[in-house]
Design an enzyme around this catalytic site. Sequence first.
Site, PDB file in Angstrom:
ATOM      1  N   HIS A 176     -97.331   4.949 -13.468  1.00  0.00           N
ATOM      2  CA  HIS A 176     -96.629   4.355 -12.314  1.00  0.00           C
ATOM      3  C   HIS A 176     -95.163   4.050 -12.605  1.00  0.00           C
ATOM      4  O   HIS A 176     -94.420   3.682 -11.682  1.00  0.00           O
ATOM      5  CB  HIS A 176     -97.333   3.084 -11.846  1.00  0.00           C
ATOM      6  CG  HIS A 176     -98.709   3.313 -11.313  1.00  0.00           C
ATOM      7  ND1 HIS A 176     -98.975   4.179 -10.273  1.00  0.00           N
ATOM      8  CD2 HIS A 176     -99.926   2.823 -11.697  1.00  0.00           C
ATOM      9  CE1 HIS A 176    -100.274   4.199 -10.027  1.00  0.00           C
ATOM     10  NE2 HIS A 176    -100.881   3.386 -10.874  1.00  0.00           N
TER      11      HIS A 176
ATOM     12  N   TYR B  51    -111.036   0.559 -15.628  1.00  0.00           N
ATOM     13  CA  TYR B  51    -111.113  -0.905 -15.716  1.00  0.00           C
ATOM     14  C   TYR B  51    -112.537  -1.445 -15.786  1.00  0.00           C
ATOM     15  O   TYR B  51    -112.730  -2.658 -15.817  1.00  0.00           O
ATOM     16  CB  TYR B  51    -110.347  -1.521 -14.537  1.00  0.00           C
ATOM     17  CG  TYR B  51    -108.932  -0.988 -14.518  1.00  0.00           C
ATOM     18  CD1 TYR B  51    -107.976  -1.478 -15.405  1.00  0.00           C
ATOM     19  CD2 TYR B  51    -108.572   0.087 -13.689  1.00  0.00           C
ATOM     20  CE1 TYR B  51    -106.688  -0.948 -15.440  1.00  0.00           C
ATOM     21  CE2 TYR B  51    -107.289   0.617 -13.712  1.00  0.00           C
ATOM     22  CZ  TYR B  51    -106.356   0.096 -14.588  1.00  0.00           C
ATOM     23  OH  TYR B  51    -105.097   0.634 -14.640  1.00  0.00           O
TER      24      TYR B  51
ATOM     25  N   ASP C 209    -106.154  10.133 -12.896  1.00  0.00           N
ATOM     26  CA  ASP C 209    -106.325   8.702 -12.618  1.00  0.00           C
ATOM     27  C   ASP C 209    -106.616   8.528 -11.125  1.00  0.00           C
ATOM     28  O   ASP C 209    -106.149   9.318 -10.300  1.00  0.00           O
ATOM     29  CB  ASP C 209    -105.048   7.955 -13.023  1.00  0.00           C
ATOM     30  CG  ASP C 209    -105.172   6.447 -12.914  1.00  0.00           C
ATOM     31  OD1 ASP C 209    -105.407   5.802 -13.956  1.00  0.00           O
ATOM     32  OD2 ASP C 209    -105.034   5.908 -11.792  1.00  0.00           O
TER      33      ASP C 209
ATOM     34  N   HIS D 129    -105.403   6.557  -9.112  1.00  0.00           N
ATOM     35  CA  HIS D 129    -104.199   6.236  -8.340  1.00  0.00           C
ATOM     36  C   HIS D 129    -103.161   7.334  -8.524  1.00  0.00           C
ATOM     37  O   HIS D 129    -103.091   7.958  -9.582  1.00  0.00           O
ATOM     38  CB  HIS D 129    -103.621   4.897  -8.810  1.00  0.00           C
ATOM     39  CG  HIS D 129    -104.611   3.772  -8.766  1.00  0.00           C
ATOM     40  ND1 HIS D 129    -105.295   3.342  -9.874  1.00  0.00           N
ATOM     41  CD2 HIS D 129    -105.040   3.017  -7.728  1.00  0.00           C
ATOM     42  CE1 HIS D 129    -106.112   2.352  -9.529  1.00  0.00           C
ATOM     43  NE2 HIS D 129    -105.983   2.141  -8.237  1.00  0.00           N
TER      44      HIS D 129
ATOM     45  N   ASP E 261    -110.522   5.552 -13.852  1.00  0.00           N
ATOM     46  CA  ASP E 261    -110.831   4.592 -12.791  1.00  0.00           C
ATOM     47  C   ASP E 261    -111.342   5.251 -11.510  1.00  0.00           C
ATOM     48  O   ASP E 261    -111.728   4.546 -10.570  1.00  0.00           O
ATOM     49  CB  ASP E 261    -109.643   3.654 -12.499  1.00  0.00           C
ATOM     50  CG  ASP E 261    -108.301   4.356 -12.455  1.00  0.00           C
ATOM     51  OD1 ASP E 261    -108.272   5.604 -12.521  1.00  0.00           O
ATOM     52  OD2 ASP E 261    -107.275   3.659 -12.345  1.00  0.00           O
TER      53      ASP E 261
END
Length: 354
Positions: free
Chosen positions: A167, A332, A203, A205, A293
Amino acid sequence: MPVVWSDRHHLHEPGGEFWVGVRTPGSELPERAERIRDALLEAGARFVDAEAHPDGAVLAVHDPAMVAYLASAWKEWEAAGLTVDPGQDRVVPYVFPHPGLFSGRPPAVPAAVAARAGRFAFDTMTLIGPGTWEAARSAVDAALTAADLVLGGAPAAYACCRPPGHHATRTCFGGSCYLNNAAAAAARLRETGGGPVAVIDVDAHHGNGTQAIFYEDPGVLVGSVHVDPGAGWFPHFLGFAAETGAGPGGGANRNLPLAPGAADEEWLEAVGALVAWARECGAQVLVVALGVDAAAGDPESPLGVTPDGFRAAGSALGALGLPTVVVQEGGYDLSAIGPLVREALTGIEEGMRA
Ligand code: SP5
Ligand code: ZN
């Protein structure tokens, strides 16, 4: 494949995440790396210590002002007395230099330390504590060490790094990320020439930082499969299919957003499409931004990928037959993260052999 490790990761304790003004428990915890390490040790992996690399490799993908800020933010915060009054044990942003404030002129550097915290942060969830800089820097070193191993002839290497990186852009950080580890590895690998580097980000995201860093760069293809930001998911502003690169990098970015609830079938189809795209574009070397995740049960995403799904994705990525650097991103669910990473890495090795 060799696993690159740095003990310094544990120096970063997020100390929580401010979400809608409320301090919630941190999700990007030191135990994540410990759980991955345990699963890979049990599987017999060879561990290699991250080697320190000069700052040039960080500055290849980040603005010097942001890097200088991250390196000094904690000391500055403490020296300003903010840990005592008002008693805040992490650097937390308060005002942000929104572009709409400045009529195109450069923003001033605020005199107040509390006001400086928003200069490079794009969210309130990515706090800085006493060891954050050292840990983030060690994560880049781990990714670069994995890149060095591959440049030295290893078919693949895995950087078991945290905090994650995808990010973080050239000029701002957020989403539990400070320095973009995968981008630093990709920048290192692109120096080898002969064809583009492909970054494939699985990922849950969108890898907005990696996208932004290479958005106009035809030498680094960036593909990401993630939960649709248009359905309400982080990073909210980015990750749409229409973002395809710009200028000389036009066509070198690819986003495949998935609906919440998407599971193995849809996710693997998207991973396969990114693999086919990298192949068609003539990629010479691969960076896998391996967040796990997207797994069913992960508290930070609504995707439903299974351990077998991660194994199959690994196999598809390995079947590209490219020298491959794997860089840890999110994931996570502490009870699952170790086995999920093990499945993905095993899949990559199986795909390379097939
Ligand atoms: C590297 C990575 O996977 N970063 C993802 C960070 C996503 N964080 C978004 C959090 C959105 C708010 N969630 C509310 C939960 C409150 N604890
Ligand atoms: Zn993530």
